[in-house]
Design a protein around this motif. Structure first.
Motif, PDB file in Angstrom:
ATOM      1  N   GLU A  73       0.920  -1.516  -0.016  1.00 19.45           N
ATOM      2  CA  GLU A  73      -0.096   0.030  -0.200  1.00 19.45           C
ATOM      3  C   GLU A  73       0.875   1.143  -0.124  1.00 19.45           C
ATOM      4  OE1 GLU A  73      -3.070  -0.102   3.083  1.00 19.45           O
ATOM      5  OE2 GLU A  73      -3.321  -2.221   2.596  1.00 19.45           O
ATOM      6  N   HIS A  74       0.357   2.361  -0.605  1.00 21.50           N
ATOM      7  CA  HIS A  74       1.058   3.428  -0.547  1.00 21.50           C
ATOM      8  C   HIS A  74       0.894   4.484   0.679  1.00 21.50           C
ATOM      9  CE1 HIS A  74       1.909   3.059  -5.077  1.00 21.50           C
ATOM     10  NE2 HIS A  74       2.431   2.244  -4.321  1.00 21.50           N
ATOM     11  N   LEU A  75       1.774   4.966   1.225  1.00 25.30           N
ATOM     12  CA  LEU A  75       1.532   5.869   2.227  1.00 25.30           C
ATOM     13  C   LEU A  75       1.971   7.347   1.922  1.00 25.30           C
ATOM     14  CD1 LEU A  75       1.102   6.681   5.426  1.00 25.30           C
ATOM     15  CD2 LEU A  75       3.220   5.698   6.050  1.00 25.30           C
ATOM     16  N   TYR A  76       1.206   8.252   2.312  1.00 24.52           N
ATOM     17  CA  TYR A  76       1.302   9.570   1.953  1.00 24.52           C
ATOM     18  C   TYR A  76       1.635  10.655   2.982  1.00 24.52           C
ATOM     19  CZ  TYR A  76       0.277   8.054  -3.046  1.00 24.52           C
ATOM     20  OH  TYR A  76       0.204   7.119  -4.013  1.00 24.52           O
ATOM     21  N   LEU A  77       2.664  11.198   3.142  1.00 25.00           N
ATOM     22  CA  LEU A  77       2.904  12.003   4.186  1.00 25.00           C
ATOM     23  C   LEU A  77       3.211  13.631   3.805  1.00 25.00           C
ATOM     24  CD1 LEU A  77       5.071   9.573   6.239  1.00 25.00           C
ATOM     25  CD2 LEU A  77       2.712   9.905   6.551  1.00 25.00           C
ATOM     26  N   GLY A  78       2.715  14.533   4.484  1.00 25.05           N
ATOM     27  CA  GLY A  78       3.061  15.928   4.077  1.00 25.05           C
ATOM     28  C   GLY A  78       4.497  16.261   4.814  1.00 25.05           C
ATOM     29  N   LYS A 104       5.064   1.625   0.791  1.00 22.65           N
ATOM     30  CA  LYS A 104       5.827   2.547  -0.277  1.00 22.65           C
ATOM     31  C   LYS A 104       5.385   3.926   0.278  1.00 22.65           C
ATOM     32  CE  LYS A 104       7.155   3.483  -5.000  1.00 22.65           C
ATOM     33  NZ  LYS A 104       6.952   3.040  -6.229  1.00 22.65           N
ATOM     34  N   ILE A 105       6.434   4.394   0.742  1.00 22.76           N
ATOM     35  CA  ILE A 105       6.193   5.846   1.425  1.00 22.76           C
ATOM     36  C   ILE A 105       6.519   7.095   0.648  1.00 22.76           C
ATOM     37  CG2 ILE A 105       7.058   7.232   3.307  1.00 22.76           C
ATOM     38  CD1 ILE A 105       7.576   4.680   4.705  1.00 22.76           C
ATOM     39  N   PHE A 106       5.629   7.945   0.399  1.00 25.75           N
ATOM     40  CA  PHE A 106       5.746   9.088  -0.260  1.00 25.75           C
ATOM     41  C   PHE A 106       5.654  10.511   0.655  1.00 25.75           C
ATOM     42  CE2 PHE A 106       4.246   6.062  -3.217  1.00 25.75           C
ATOM     43  CZ  PHE A 106       4.922   6.249  -4.471  1.00 25.75           C
ATOM     44  N   LEU A 107       6.751  11.359   0.558  1.00 27.12           N
ATOM     45  CA  LEU A 107       6.514  12.856   1.116  1.00 27.12           C
ATOM     46  C   LEU A 107       5.904  13.671   0.279  1.00 27.12           C
ATOM     47  CD1 LEU A 107       9.816  13.093   3.208  1.00 27.12           C
ATOM     48  CD2 LEU A 107       7.494  12.458   3.916  1.00 27.12           C
ATOM     49  N   VAL A 108       5.118  14.376   0.535  1.00 29.54           N
ATOM     50  CA  VAL A 108       4.350  15.350  -0.206  1.00 29.54           C
ATOM     51  C   VAL A 108       4.695  16.824  -0.012  1.00 29.54           C
ATOM     52  CG1 VAL A 108       2.191  16.022  -1.220  1.00 29.54           C
ATOM     53  CG2 VAL A 108       2.510  13.729  -0.328  1.00 29.54           C
ATOM     54  N   PRO A 109       5.672  17.462  -0.340  1.00 33.06           N
ATOM     55  CA  PRO A 109       6.174  18.829  -0.028  1.00 33.06           C
ATOM     56  C   PRO A 109       5.002  19.945  -0.299  1.00 33.06           C
ATOM     57  CG  PRO A 109       7.782  17.903  -1.428  1.00 33.06           C
ATOM     58  CD  PRO A 109       6.487  16.907  -1.457  1.00 33.06           C
ATOM     59  N   THR A 110       4.854  20.617   0.753  1.00 33.95           N
ATOM     60  CA  THR A 110       3.881  22.099   0.620  1.00 33.95           C
ATOM     61  C   THR A 110       4.514  23.089  -0.217  1.00 33.95           C
ATOM     62  OG1 THR A 110       4.676  22.940   2.591  1.00 33.95           O
ATOM     63  CG2 THR A 110       2.611  21.164   2.859  1.00 33.95           C
ATOM     64  N   ILE A 120      14.809   4.457   6.167  1.00 32.64           N
ATOM     65  CA  ILE A 120      13.595   4.362   5.935  1.00 32.64           C
ATOM     66  C   ILE A 120      13.543   4.975   4.524  1.00 32.64           C
ATOM     67  CG2 ILE A 120      10.993   5.321   5.977  1.00 32.64           C
ATOM     68  CD1 ILE A 120      11.259   5.371   9.043  1.00 32.64           C
ATOM     69  N   GLU A 121      13.144   4.370   3.300  1.00 32.09           N
ATOM     70  CA  GLU A 121      13.149   4.632   1.843  1.00 32.09           C
ATOM     71  C   GLU A 121      11.944   5.578   1.695  1.00 32.09           C
ATOM     72  OE1 GLU A 121      13.215   2.706  -2.759  1.00 32.09           O
ATOM     73  OE2 GLU A 121      13.423   1.502  -0.793  1.00 32.09           O
ATOM     74  N   VAL A 122      12.002   6.636   1.034  1.00 35.05           N
ATOM     75  CA  VAL A 122      10.937   7.516   0.892  1.00 35.05           C
ATOM     76  C   VAL A 122      10.854   8.150  -0.618  1.00 35.05           C
ATOM     77  CG1 VAL A 122      10.464   8.098   3.259  1.00 35.05           C
ATOM     78  CG2 VAL A 122      11.859   9.620   1.716  1.00 35.05           C
ATOM     79  N   HIS A 123      10.113   8.368  -1.412  1.00 36.79           N
ATOM     80  CA  HIS A 123       9.790   9.133  -2.434  1.00 36.79           C
ATOM     81  C   HIS A 123       9.304  10.534  -2.331  1.00 36.79           C
ATOM     82  CE1 HIS A 123      10.982   5.108  -4.105  1.00 36.79           C
ATOM     83  NE2 HIS A 123      10.126   4.454  -2.962  1.00 36.79           N
ATOM     84  N   LEU A 124       9.858  11.375  -3.183  1.00 37.50           N
ATOM     85  CA  LEU A 124       9.004  12.621  -3.133  1.00 37.50           C
ATOM     86  C   LEU A 124       7.995  12.762  -4.312  1.00 37.50           C
ATOM     87  CD1 LEU A 124      11.266  13.610  -1.096  1.00 37.50           C
ATOM     88  CD2 LEU A 124      11.252  15.933  -2.240  1.00 37.50           C
ATOM     89  N   ILE A 125       6.810  13.262  -4.069  1.00 39.03           N
ATOM     90  CA  ILE A 125       5.830  13.428  -5.063  1.00 39.03           C
ATOM     91  C   ILE A 125       4.937  14.853  -4.734  1.00 39.03           C
ATOM     92  CG2 ILE A 125       4.001  12.106  -3.405  1.00 39.03           C
ATOM     93  CD1 ILE A 125       2.880  10.986  -6.258  1.00 39.03           C
ATOM     94  N   SER A 126       4.668  15.363  -5.732  1.00 41.00           N
ATOM     95  CA  SER A 126       4.011  16.565  -5.760  1.00 41.00           C
ATOM     96  C   SER A 126       2.549  16.535  -5.492  1.00 41.00           C
ATOM     97  CB  SER A 126       4.027  17.540  -7.039  1.00 41.00           C
ATOM     98  OG  SER A 126       3.313  16.942  -8.024  1.00 41.00           O
ATOM     99  N   ARG A 127       1.823  17.386  -5.042  1.00 40.62           N
ATOM    100  CA  ARG A 127       0.534  17.240  -4.587  1.00 40.62           C
ATOM    101  C   ARG A 127      -0.269  16.994  -5.824  1.00 40.62           C
ATOM    102  NH1 ARG A 127      -2.437  17.078   0.465  1.00 40.62           N
ATOM    103  NH2 ARG A 127      -4.502  17.201  -0.229  1.00 40.62           N
TER     104      ARG A 127
END
Length: 549
Positions: A8-13, A43-49, A66-73
């Motif tokens: 599953e994909h986890l999206y964090l601000g 699968k962890i994604f950081l969502v920058p503001t 912890i492996e993370v990926h950046l993704i835009s809103r």
């Protein structure tokens, strides 16, 4: 370990870094839990503001292993774009869980499902698995942990030095909570043990878990602690999967005869009482940042002795220091604090004004039943007439069985009544809706309304929002059976849905939830079709006071 667990994909601000934490604090809390559980299932994604985020800096300097990926809103799945973060979504993009408590509880459950040997992780959900399950709109405790304290700490850290002179009211509220007597399952037995211990005047050996204790294969040190220590003994015995000996628990006859009202009260060991739970996981990154900032400013923490004791005690829990290390949290070693004189604490430990207001008229309660009774007592009788629009009847016999509310695990009589209710609600929504409209079924339960709407109006997008996971899973199963492609499922509190929509519907949203739905629709400038709850009583909450003016 099970290998068939779907990713599953986890999206964090992500707004910014401050010292050893990622902000907003909800993100630091989520990452801390993942580290504590040693969970690699998401699968962890950081969502920058903002736009100026250095990918390598974030992944290397802030997140440890912890492996993370950046993704835009704008790259988020459509259902996630309608929710507040953190959020978890399954691969098909139809089922989303949003909001801190819902996401954290899901991480715990998935960790245990993948590896049932991790019973200590499942224990974070507490007795009957209800820790932080009640939604923040109605539970003061969930609101304090999930919303109030993280926001208060963020504001405290960002405030000017002048504004940082006072302790945030929500931190003081936590201090007060930690001083309240503990109520736990079977506490009568534990209180009798405490009385026996006090009568004996003995010291009890309590396991102290220094430097991860049992995790490193080292023997657990036993230290002598002065009374009261029974609570500590019970709490840490559970953490170590040990039992307090029967001989130690055997009550003397005069103890068994003692009235319950004469038994000593139990003291807090952790945030919710005797046992380490998800609430402690949520609070630790927040309180840590508050204490670090206070220490740097040279503040005296004498007004927070219970929080300081709690902070030290949480560090003794197996796995906490290791998880903190992974998250680059340098935990403080605080000195033992003595409580300040009562007169000195007077100005600090009182309930904040806004919380006092919450309790005003808290005894108010009302609802349909007392209203009908009052009408009858005063000679006003309700009269029933034939339905003014008999054409508003759905031909249920020609619909697939999965559309019928009878598929939602209810009795035949109740399913018939539900069909009659749906006849009316669906007819009104059909008149209002246009192709391409988004229709939100708030407090959807098992999807009785939303599934009918999605099936009968394939040109509209239907969103089901419900806080109860099992109800929403049943709705998803019915939708899959029907092959519906115009439906989303969001497990979240109502406030965590911030998407745009055209029509809001709610059938029997319990008690105050009906008013919350109407308020949400008005703010979204959306039409709404609401049938209030037929049995749920309304009462004053954080959001609403009654009678409404």
């Amino acid at each position: 370990m099970k290998d068939s667990v779907a990713e599953e994909h986890l999206y964090l601000g992500f707004s910014h870094q401050y010292r050893d934490s990622i902000f907003p604090l909800h993100t630091s809390i989520s990452l801390f839990l993942l580290s504590y559980c040693d969970c690699k299932l998401f699968k962890i994604f950081l969502v920058p503001t903002g736009e100026d985020v250095d990918d390598q800096f974030v992944t290397k300097n802030l997140l440890g292993d912890i492996e993370v990926h950046l993704i835009s809103r704008c790259q988020l799945p459509a259902v996630v774009q309608s929710c507040c973060l953190p959020a978890v979504v399954v691969k098909d993009g139809k089922f989303c869980r949003a909001g801190l408590s819902v996401v954290l509880r899901h991480i715990i459950q998935k960790t245990y499902e993948a590896d049932p040997s991790k019973k200590d992780v499942l224990e974070l959900l507490g007795f009957k698995k209800t820790c932080l399950k009640a939604c923040a709109e109605v539970s003061q405790w969930t609101r304090l942990c999930e919303i109030s304290i993280p926001l208060a700490v963020e504001e405290f850290l960002m405030a000017s030095p002048e504004r940082c002179q006072t302790i945030p009211p929500d931190i003081l509220q936590l201090e007060r909570k930690l001083g309240e007597p503990v109520r736990v399952h079977n506490d009568d037995k534990i209180r009798r043990q405490k009385l026996q211990q006090q009568k004996a005047g003995a010291k009890t050996a309590v396991p102290i878990l220094g430097k991860e204790g049992t995790e490193e294969g080292k023997p657990v040190e036993m230290h002598q602690h002065p009374l009261p220590s029974l609570e500590l003994s019970i709490a840490f015995s559970k953490l170590l999967v040990q039992e307090v000996s029967d001989a130690a628990n055997r009550e003397a006859p005069h103890i068994r005869r003692t009235k319950t009202s004469d038994l000593p009260l139990l003291d807090h060991v952790f945030a919710e009482g005797l046992y380490f739970t998800l609430a402690d996981i949520v609070l630790l990154p927040c309180i840590h940042q508050f204490l670090v900032s206070s220490k740097k400013q040279g503040k005296n923490l004498v007004n927070l002795p219970l929080i300081a004791s709690w902070y030290r005690r949480v560090q003794e829990v197996p796995g906490v220091k290791k998880a903190a290390g992974k998250c680059k949290m340098e935990l403080l070693q605080l000195p033992e604090l003595m409580s300040a004189p009562q007169e000195q604490l007077q100005g600090f430990s009182s309930v904040p004004d806004e919380l006092e207001e919450e309790n005003e008229d808290s005894h108010f309660i009302g609802g349909p039943r007392p209203t009908m009774t009052k009408l009858m007592v005063n000679g006003i009788e309700a009269k029933f007439s034939p339905h003014p629009c008999p054409s508003w009847t759905i031909d249920w016999t020609n619909l697939p069985s999965a559309v019928s509310p009878g598929e939602g695990k209810m009795s035949r009589d109740r399913a018939l009544r539900k069909q009659q209710q749906l006849n009316n609600l669906v007819a009104v929504v059909t008149k209002l809706a246009k192709p391409g409209d988004v229709i939100v079924d708030f407090c959807s339960g098992g999807g009785h309304v939303g599934i009918v709407l999605a099936h009968m109006m394939p040109s509209c997008q239907v969103v089901l929002i419900e806080n109860k996971e099992l109800s929403l899973i049943r709705a998803k199963d019915r939708s899959d059976e029907l092959g519906l492609n115009n439906i989303w499922f969001i497990q979240a509190n109502l406030d965590y849905f911030n998407g745009t929509f055209n029509i809001g519907v709610a059938l029997h949203a319990c008690g105050v939830a009906t008013d919350m739905v109407i308020d949400h629709c008005i703010k979204a400038r959306a039409a709404f079709v609401i049938s209030p709850c037929c049995y749920g009583f309304i009462q004053n909450t954080v959001k609403f006071k009654y009678p409404r003016r």
